[in-house]
Write a protein that holds these residues in place. Structure first.
Motif, mmCIF file in Angstrom:
data_model
loop_
_atom_site.group_PDB
_atom_site.id
_atom_site.type_symbol
_atom_site.label_atom_id
_atom_site.label_comp_id
_atom_site.label_asym_id
_atom_site.label_seq_id
_atom_site.Cartn_x
_atom_site.Cartn_y
_atom_site.Cartn_z
ATOM 1 N N MET A 21 0.831 -1.214 0.000
ATOM 2 C CA MET A 21 0.000 0.000 0.000
ATOM 3 C C MET A 21 0.860 1.255 0.000
ATOM 4 N N GLY A 22 1.960 1.220 0.751
ATOM 5 C CA GLY A 22 2.896 2.355 0.743
ATOM 6 C C GLY A 22 3.510 2.566 -0.628
ATOM 7 N N TRP A 23 3.886 1.483 -1.270
ATOM 8 C CA TRP A 23 4.464 1.556 -2.613
ATOM 9 C C TRP A 23 3.444 2.094 -3.610
ATOM 10 N N MET A 24 2.210 1.633 -3.535
ATOM 11 C CA MET A 24 1.157 2.093 -4.451
ATOM 12 C C MET A 24 0.835 3.581 -4.226
ATOM 13 N N ALA A 25 0.908 4.045 -3.017
ATOM 14 C CA ALA A 25 0.677 5.459 -2.741
ATOM 15 C C ALA A 25 1.830 6.320 -3.254
#
Length: 97
Positions: free
Chosen positions: A91-95
């Motif tokens: 999720m951090g990477w996608m954000a």
């Protein structure tokens, strides 16, 4: 060589009730030379859990693993924690992108 006799005693000791049988058991053990590891059950929940596991020989079911799982809880907790870290990283990477 004198071997010390030891006993573990679980007994109900609550605010408004002290089990007389537990007091009697402690007295008898001590009077017969035992060193007593006196473990108190201070809530109804502790008493019920002790009775279920040691008296009725039931397995406790854990709601967090669905109740009927035979998977060791340590393995399950580790797997769950690893999955949470991976999802957080994803999720951090996608954000970020």
């Amino acid at each position: 060589m004198n071997a010390e006799k030891t006993a573990i005693l679980y007994r109900m000791v609550m605010d408004k009730h002290v089990c007389p049988w537990g007091l009697r058991a402690r007295h008898l053990l001590k009077s017969h030379g035992y060193v007593v590891d006196d473990r108190w059950l201070t809530t109804r929940e502790q008493t019920d859990a002790f009775k279920a596991v040691y008296i009725q020989k039931r397995e406790l079911k854990c709601a967090c693993v669905g109740g009927d799982s035979n998977v060791p809880l340590g393995f399950l907790s580790l797997t769950e924690n690893v999955m949470m870290v991976l999802m957080a990283a994803w999720m951090g990477w996608m954000a970020w992108v």
